[in-house]
Design a protein around this motif. Structure first.
Motif, mmCIF file in Angstrom:
data_model
loop_
_atom_site.group_PDB
_atom_site.id
_atom_site.type_symbol
_atom_site.label_atom_id
_atom_site.label_comp_id
_atom_site.label_asym_id
_atom_site.label_seq_id
_atom_site.Cartn_x
_atom_site.Cartn_y
_atom_site.Cartn_z
ATOM 1 N N LYS A 172 0.843 -1.184 0.000
ATOM 2 C CA LYS A 172 0.000 0.000 0.000
ATOM 3 C C LYS A 172 0.887 1.246 0.000
ATOM 4 C CE LYS A 172 -4.200 -1.920 2.035
ATOM 5 N NZ LYS A 172 -3.904 -3.342 1.781
ATOM 6 N N PRO A 173 0.320 2.431 -0.307
ATOM 7 C CA PRO A 173 1.141 3.639 -0.458
ATOM 8 C C PRO A 173 2.110 3.912 0.688
ATOM 9 C CG PRO A 173 -1.060 4.070 -1.260
ATOM 10 C CD PRO A 173 -1.090 2.698 -0.662
ATOM 11 N N PHE A 174 1.740 3.602 1.929
ATOM 12 C CA PHE A 174 2.639 3.897 3.044
ATOM 13 C C PHE A 174 3.896 3.022 3.035
ATOM 14 C CE2 PHE A 174 -0.023 0.530 4.868
ATOM 15 C CZ PHE A 174 0.898 -0.243 5.570
ATOM 16 N N MET A 175 3.907 1.951 2.236
ATOM 17 C CA MET A 175 5.073 1.072 2.145
ATOM 18 C C MET A 175 6.136 1.602 1.187
ATOM 19 S SD MET A 175 4.637 -1.461 4.217
ATOM 20 C CE MET A 175 5.798 -2.697 3.620
ATOM 21 N N SER A 176 5.797 2.622 0.393
ATOM 22 C CA SER A 176 6.730 3.129 -0.626
ATOM 23 C C SER A 176 8.019 3.672 -0.031
ATOM 24 C CB SER A 176 6.051 4.218 -1.463
ATOM 25 O OG SER A 176 4.976 3.681 -2.224
ATOM 26 N N ALA A 177 7.974 4.169 1.193
ATOM 27 C CA ALA A 177 9.188 4.675 1.830
ATOM 28 C C ALA A 177 10.202 3.557 2.033
ATOM 29 C CB ALA A 177 8.835 5.312 3.183
ATOM 30 N N TRP A 178 9.728 2.317 2.102
ATOM 31 C CA TRP A 178 10.616 1.162 2.278
ATOM 32 C C TRP A 178 10.978 0.515 0.942
ATOM 33 C CZ3 TRP A 178 9.092 -4.375 2.418
ATOM 34 C CH2 TRP A 178 10.175 -5.213 2.756
ATOM 35 N N HIS A 179 9.981 0.150 0.157
ATOM 36 C CA HIS A 179 10.279 -0.613 -1.060
ATOM 37 C C HIS A 179 10.347 0.233 -2.331
ATOM 38 C CE1 HIS A 179 6.100 -0.300 -2.197
ATOM 39 N NE2 HIS A 179 5.651 -1.264 -1.392
ATOM 40 N N GLY A 180 10.166 1.549 -2.219
ATOM 41 C CA GLY A 180 10.232 2.408 -3.401
ATOM 42 C C GLY A 180 8.864 2.613 -4.025
ATOM 43 N N LYS A 181 8.758 3.671 -4.800
ATOM 44 C CA LYS A 181 7.498 3.924 -5.501
ATOM 45 C C LYS A 181 7.218 2.806 -6.499
ATOM 46 C CE LYS A 181 7.710 8.970 -5.120
ATOM 47 N NZ LYS A 181 7.710 10.255 -5.860
ATOM 48 N N PRO A 182 5.980 2.402 -6.652
ATOM 49 C CA PRO A 182 5.647 1.285 -7.546
ATOM 50 C C PRO A 182 5.682 1.685 -9.016
ATOM 51 C CG PRO A 182 3.669 2.147 -6.539
ATOM 52 C CD PRO A 182 4.813 2.877 -5.900
ATOM 53 N N THR A 183 6.895 1.798 -9.560
ATOM 54 C CA THR A 183 7.070 2.131 -10.981
ATOM 55 C C THR A 183 7.442 0.910 -11.806
ATOM 56 O OG1 THR A 183 9.392 2.721 -10.615
ATOM 57 C CG2 THR A 183 7.754 4.490 -10.411
ATOM 58 N N PHE A 184 7.330 -0.272 -11.221
ATOM 59 C CA PHE A 184 7.705 -1.517 -11.899
ATOM 60 C C PHE A 184 6.798 -1.792 -13.096
ATOM 61 C CE2 PHE A 184 4.568 -2.535 -8.668
ATOM 62 C CZ PHE A 184 3.683 -3.354 -9.341
ATOM 63 N N GLU A 185 7.315 -2.621 -13.981
ATOM 64 C CA GLU A 185 6.535 -3.027 -15.151
ATOM 65 C C GLU A 185 5.540 -4.106 -14.748
ATOM 66 O OE1 GLU A 185 7.249 -5.006 -19.597
ATOM 67 O OE2 GLU A 185 8.953 -4.294 -18.381
ATOM 68 N N SER A 186 4.310 -3.948 -15.128
ATOM 69 C CA SER A 186 3.296 -4.945 -14.796
ATOM 70 C C SER A 186 3.687 -6.315 -15.329
ATOM 71 C CB SER A 186 1.944 -4.531 -15.391
ATOM 72 O OG SER A 186 0.934 -5.463 -15.044
ATOM 73 N N GLY A 187 3.545 -7.318 -14.497
ATOM 74 C CA GLY A 187 3.908 -8.673 -14.869
ATOM 75 C C GLY A 187 5.305 -9.073 -14.459
ATOM 76 N N ALA A 188 6.068 -8.156 -13.834
ATOM 77 C CA ALA A 188 7.402 -8.511 -13.328
ATOM 78 C C ALA A 188 7.259 -9.678 -12.362
ATOM 79 C CB ALA A 188 8.048 -7.313 -12.645
ATOM 80 N N ALA A 189 8.155 -10.656 -12.481
ATOM 81 C CA ALA A 189 7.972 -11.900 -11.735
ATOM 82 C C ALA A 189 9.199 -12.281 -10.919
ATOM 83 C CB ALA A 189 7.617 -13.035 -12.691
ATOM 84 N N ALA A 190 8.954 -12.881 -9.764
ATOM 85 C CA ALA A 190 9.988 -13.557 -8.981
ATOM 86 C C ALA A 190 9.942 -15.032 -9.368
ATOM 87 C CB ALA A 190 9.732 -13.382 -7.497
ATOM 88 N N HIS A 191 11.125 -15.625 -9.543
ATOM 89 C CA HIS A 191 11.206 -17.015 -10.001
ATOM 90 C C HIS A 191 11.714 -17.912 -8.871
ATOM 91 C CE1 HIS A 191 11.810 -20.315 -12.842
ATOM 92 N NE2 HIS A 191 12.970 -20.522 -12.233
ATOM 93 N N TYR A 192 11.014 -19.013 -8.645
ATOM 94 C CA TYR A 192 11.381 -19.974 -7.596
ATOM 95 C C TYR A 192 11.560 -21.350 -8.235
ATOM 96 C CZ TYR A 192 9.818 -16.292 -4.437
ATOM 97 O OH TYR A 192 9.676 -15.099 -3.774
ATOM 98 N N SER A 193 12.748 -21.943 -8.054
ATOM 99 C CA SER A 193 13.042 -23.236 -8.669
ATOM 100 C C SER A 193 12.897 -24.400 -7.702
ATOM 101 C CB SER A 193 14.468 -23.248 -9.232
ATOM 102 O OG SER A 193 14.629 -22.273 -10.225
ATOM 103 N N CYS A 194 13.343 -24.208 -6.461
ATOM 104 C CA CYS A 194 13.389 -25.320 -5.501
ATOM 105 C C CYS A 194 13.120 -24.791 -4.101
ATOM 106 C CB CYS A 194 14.759 -25.988 -5.553
ATOM 107 S SG CYS A 194 14.986 -27.396 -4.419
ATOM 108 N N VAL A 195 12.374 -25.560 -3.318
ATOM 109 C CA VAL A 195 12.124 -25.253 -1.914
ATOM 110 C C VAL A 195 12.316 -26.542 -1.116
ATOM 111 C CG1 VAL A 195 10.409 -24.514 -0.217
ATOM 112 C CG2 VAL A 195 10.499 -23.398 -2.456
ATOM 113 N N SER A 196 13.015 -26.450 0.026
ATOM 114 C CA SER A 196 13.205 -27.650 0.842
ATOM 115 C C SER A 196 13.255 -27.309 2.323
ATOM 116 C CB SER A 196 14.488 -28.399 0.444
ATOM 117 O OG SER A 196 15.651 -27.645 0.763
ATOM 118 N N PHE A 197 12.980 -28.320 3.144
ATOM 119 C CA PHE A 197 13.100 -28.211 4.598
ATOM 120 C C PHE A 197 13.720 -29.490 5.124
ATOM 121 C CE2 PHE A 197 11.160 -29.498 8.690
ATOM 122 C CZ PHE A 197 11.784 -28.560 9.510
#
Length: 317
Positions: free
Chosen positions: A257-282
Motif C-alpha cells: 500500500k502507499p505507506f510502504m513506498s518509503a521502504w520498497h520504493g514507488k511502484p514504478t515496476f513493469e506490470s507482470g514482473a515476476a519472482a522465479h522460484y526453482s526449488c524449496v526444501s526443509f
C-alpha cells in the motif's frame, strides 16, 4: 545486537540436476553491514545418492517444536496443490497493495513464476502471487533457489509465518529482496509480533540475474542465514525475539500500500514482473534429508555447529 560474518566471497556458479521430488502424502487442514570472522570452508560433496545435510543433533535437554517431515520440491516438476496452497484472497487491511491471485502463478520447466500485475482488485490497484505449505514446520534448515523480481516497488520473499489466522502469536523468519536494488538481501525475524534485529547485506552479484541458493537454519539457540552455502548473519545467544511457534513455509511477490513506498520504493515496476522460484526444501533439525543445496551447489555447505560457534561481536558503522 547480532553477530555478523565477514563479507563472503563471490559464490561459485551453480549447476542443476534432475531429482525425483518427494512430497509427504498426508496433508493437514489447515539493515547494517559489518564484518567479523571468515566462514568455514565447505566440505567437498560426495556422489553418493544419500542425503547430505546433517543438522545439529538435538540433545535430550534441548527444546523441540512440532514439525511436519522434511521435504524437497522442484517447482518446475509440480506445483502440487495437495502440498502448497496457491493463495487466492483479498488483503483489505495490512500492508499488501492488492489481492493474491492464482492467475499470477505460472509454471515453466525451470520453476514457478510469481508475478505482480497492475490490475484492480478488492484490496488495491495490484495483484500478487503467493504459495504456502499446508503443513507447519519447526527447527531445521530452510532452503530456496530463486531469482527476485526487479523493479521499484516490488518485494520478493521466502519465509516462515504463523499468526492470528492460525490462532497463534505472530512468529516469522524472513529472507526478502526489494526490486529497487536486487544486489542487497534483507533478513528479519519476529516473535509474538515484535521484530528482532533486522539486517541488510550487499551481495557480490545482482540476485535478479541468476538463480542462487538462500537459506536459514533455525535452532533453539538462534537463527543463521546463508547465501550460496556461506553464512551471512546470526542471532546472538539468548535473543528474546527468536520465534518459538512452528509456521508455514511461504514465498511470494508483491507490492505494498502507499505507506510502504518509503521502504520498497514507488511502484514504478513493469506490470507482470515476476519472482522465479526453482526449488524449496526443509530439513528437520537432527535429520538427514534431501535439500535444494544438494542440487544447486557444487560443494556441500558445512553445518551451522561449526560455522556459528563463538562468534565475535563487532559494532556496526
Amino acid at each position: 545486537m547480532l553477530s555478523d560474518f565477514d563479507s563472503p566471497k563471490p559464490a561459485e556458479t551453480m549447476t542443476t540436476a534432475a531429482v525425483e521430488v518427494t512430497v509427504p502424502d498426508d496433508v493437514s487442514d489447515s539493515q547494517p553491514v559489518a564484518p567479523a570472522i571468515p566462514p568455514s570452508s565447505p566440505v567437498p560433496a560426495t556422489p553418493a545418492p544419500t542425503p547430505s545435510h546433517t543438522l545439529i543433533p538435538p540433545a535430550k535437554t534441548r527444546p523441540t517444536l512440532p514439525s511436519a517431515p522434511g521435504f524437497i520440491t522442484l517447482l518446475g516438476d509440480t506445483l502440487n496443490d495437495a502440498f502448497f496452497y496457491r493463495s487466492e484472497y483479498s488483503n483489505p487491511t495490512g500492508h499488501y497493495g492488492g489481492d493474491w491471485s492464482r492467475d499470477n502463478i505460472g509454471q515453466t520447466a525451470e520453476g514457478a513464476d510469481l508475478d505482480v500485475r497492475r490490475h484492480p482488485s478488492r484490496s488495491g490497484p495490484y495483484t500478487g502471487g503467493e504459495m504456502k505449505t499446508l503443513k507447519t514446520y519447526g527447527y531445521g534448515r530452510y532452503e530456496v533457489v530463486m531469482r527476485p523480481a526487479k523493479g521499484s516497488g516490488l518485494v520478493s520473499s521466502f519465509f516462515t509465518y504463523t499468526g492470528a489466522y492460525e490462532g497463534n502469536p505472530h512468529d516469522e523468519i524472513d529472507i526478502e529482496f526489494l526490486g529497487l536494488d536486487t544486489s542487497r538481501i534483507h533478513f528479519n525475524y519476529f516473535r509474538n509480533g515484535k521484530t528482532g534485529e533486522s539486517a541488510t547485506f550487499d551481495l557480490p552479484f545482482d540476485a535478479a540475474e541468476a538463480d542462487h541458493l538462500y537459506a536459514f537454519e533455525w535452532a533453539p539457540e538462534g537463527i543463521t542465514w546463508y547465501v550460496d552455502g556461506e553464512p551471512y548473519y546470526k542471532t546472538v545467544e539468548g535473543d528474546a525475539y527468536l520465534p518459538t511457534t512452528p509456521g508455514s513455509v511461504i514465498f511470494n511477490a508483491w507490492t505494498g500500500k502507499p505507506f510502504m513506498s518509503a521502504w520498497h520504493g514507488k511502484p514504478t515496476f513493469e506490470s507482470g514482473a515476476a519472482a522465479h522460484y526453482s526449488c524449496v526444501s526443509f530439513s528437520p533439525m537432527g535429520e538427514e534429508t534431501r535439500a535444494c543445496s544438494d542440487l544447486f551447489l557444487p560443494r556441500r555447505p558445512s553445518t551451522s555447529h561449526a560455522l556459528t560457534a563463538q562468534l565475535s561481536q563487532q559494532p556496526t558503522p
